[in-house]
Design a protein around this motif. Structure first.
Motif, mmCIF file in Angstrom:
data_model
loop_
_atom_site.group_PDB
_atom_site.id
_atom_site.type_symbol
_atom_site.label_atom_id
_atom_site.label_comp_id
_atom_site.label_asym_id
_atom_site.label_seq_id
_atom_site.Cartn_x
_atom_site.Cartn_y
_atom_site.Cartn_z
ATOM 1 N N GLU A 140 0.855 -1.218 0.079
ATOM 2 C CA GLU A 140 -0.015 0.025 -0.008
ATOM 3 C C GLU A 140 0.799 1.298 0.065
ATOM 4 O OE1 GLU A 140 -3.722 1.665 2.350
ATOM 5 O OE2 GLU A 140 -2.809 -0.080 3.243
ATOM 6 N N PHE A 146 2.183 3.846 -2.904
ATOM 7 C CA PHE A 146 1.570 5.086 -3.816
ATOM 8 C C PHE A 146 1.437 6.064 -2.708
ATOM 9 C CE2 PHE A 146 0.025 0.722 -4.837
ATOM 10 C CZ PHE A 146 0.584 0.596 -6.099
ATOM 11 N N TYR A 156 -1.975 -4.863 -4.533
ATOM 12 C CA TYR A 156 -1.418 -3.700 -4.627
ATOM 13 C C TYR A 156 -0.479 -3.868 -5.849
ATOM 14 C CZ TYR A 156 -3.386 -2.588 -0.181
ATOM 15 O OH TYR A 156 -4.398 -2.127 0.705
ATOM 16 N N TYR A 186 -3.417 -0.121 -9.852
ATOM 17 C CA TYR A 186 -3.534 1.095 -9.121
ATOM 18 C C TYR A 186 -3.899 1.992 -10.275
ATOM 19 C CZ TYR A 186 -1.385 5.649 -7.843
ATOM 20 O OH TYR A 186 -0.916 6.888 -7.580
#
Length: 310
Positions: free
Chosen positions: A64, A67, A165, A170
């Protein structure tokens, strides 16, 4: 790397670099001409005529705290009108892909996994699955390539990385939120067919690597993530060089890398020939941009100026 994974991801709140939407190409500062910082390297920019294509190298696992990504990648996404992933994961229909996957993953002639691999490897798989709380009955009808995919996901989790992830997802989730057009460069069935069509010898060899080199693969995941976050081209290429030792390397790479790169580069070239004036962002695995014949070198061979941004 030898391993192959599916790519899933949750939406992460990001801080975007603001770019004025009405700027013309002449007014817009090329990303390559400015300083950038943040997570994740491997971004290239190609400008031809009125069309710009960004090439974003990804990895299919993550955490996580990856980003937001570096400011260059965030700016490239913001500018892009169209996102071009390997597969548009958000467009997949589970009711369609499940039977398609099982048709390729299951033995339909009544045989079982143990009939197609060595007794030693079968015993090693049994022991490994028991560590994860699985019974061999759960996979006894599956072909080696699919068993390997299951195991490599488990190993990635052991290394502390989550397929939820991935960098690919994303951008895809954000594209859905922002209403950007998504055009897949490949389709899910073709990728499955590629894995399923590897020779029985290669399938057994890659499965054996996933089972017997589990601890080494955990380290490889850690190194892969580190190299990607740092934009370390040489580090990633060194990892691939180590894999050249296995017998089926040429068969594996000719399908996994070479043929796919040629097809994706051809599609990107078609975009330039159409010269729509739009901005595109290609998001595919980093190795496709750095391992020869790479998408970058194939475009350069056709006369395009490919600038390494970050």
């Amino acid at each position: 790397m030898i391993s192959k994974k599916r790519w899933l991801l949750s939406v992460v709140l990001v801080v975007l670099v603001t770019v004025t939407a009405c700027q013309s190409q002449d007014e817009m500062t090329r990303l390559a001409e400015s300083e950038h910082e943040g997570n994740g390297g491997f971004l290239w920019e190609v400008v031809h005529g009125d069309t710009t294509v960004y090439l974003q190298g990804t990895i299919h696992i993550g955490q996580e705290d990856f980003f937001p990504l570096n400011t260059a990648s965030e700016a490239a996404y913001k500018r892009a009108d169209v996102i071009l992933p390997e597969i548009d994961l958000n467009a997949l229909d589970i009711e369609e892909i499940q039977p398609m996957t099982m048709e390729l993953a299951l033995y339909e002639d009544g045989s079982k996994l143990q009939d197609h691999i060595s007794p030693e490897l079968y015993n090693d798989i049994t022991e490994l699955l028991s560590m994860y709380g699985f019974d061999m009955q759960m996979i006894e009808n599956l072909r080696p390539w699919y068993v390997e995919m299951i195991l490599t996901e488990m190993i990635a989790a052991d290394a502390g990385y989550d397929t939820n992830y991935s960098v690919d997802q994303y951008f895809l989730d954000r594209a859905d939120e922002d209403g950007k057009e998504v055009q897949a460069l490949e389709n899910f069935e073709d990728q499955l067919q590629m894995f399923a069509n590897f020779s029985p010898q290669l399938q057994e060899e890659t499965l054996s690597a996933a089972v017997n080199d589990r601890e080494e693969l955990v380290d490889e995941y850690t190194n892969l993530v580190s190299y990607w976050l740092d934009g370390d081209v040489e580090g990633m290429l060194d990892m691939e060089t180590e894999n050249e030792e296995f017998d089926g390397y040429q068969e594996y790479m000719s399908q996994m890398n070479d043929a796919r790169n040629m097809e994706m580069a051809a599609q990107i070239q078609q975009i330039f020939e159409e010269n729509s004036g739009q901005t595109y962002m290609v998001i595919v695995g980093t190795m496709h941009f750095i391992l020869e014949p790479s998408i970058v070198s194939l475009l350069e061979d056709e006369g395009y100026d490919v600038v390494h941004v970050y």
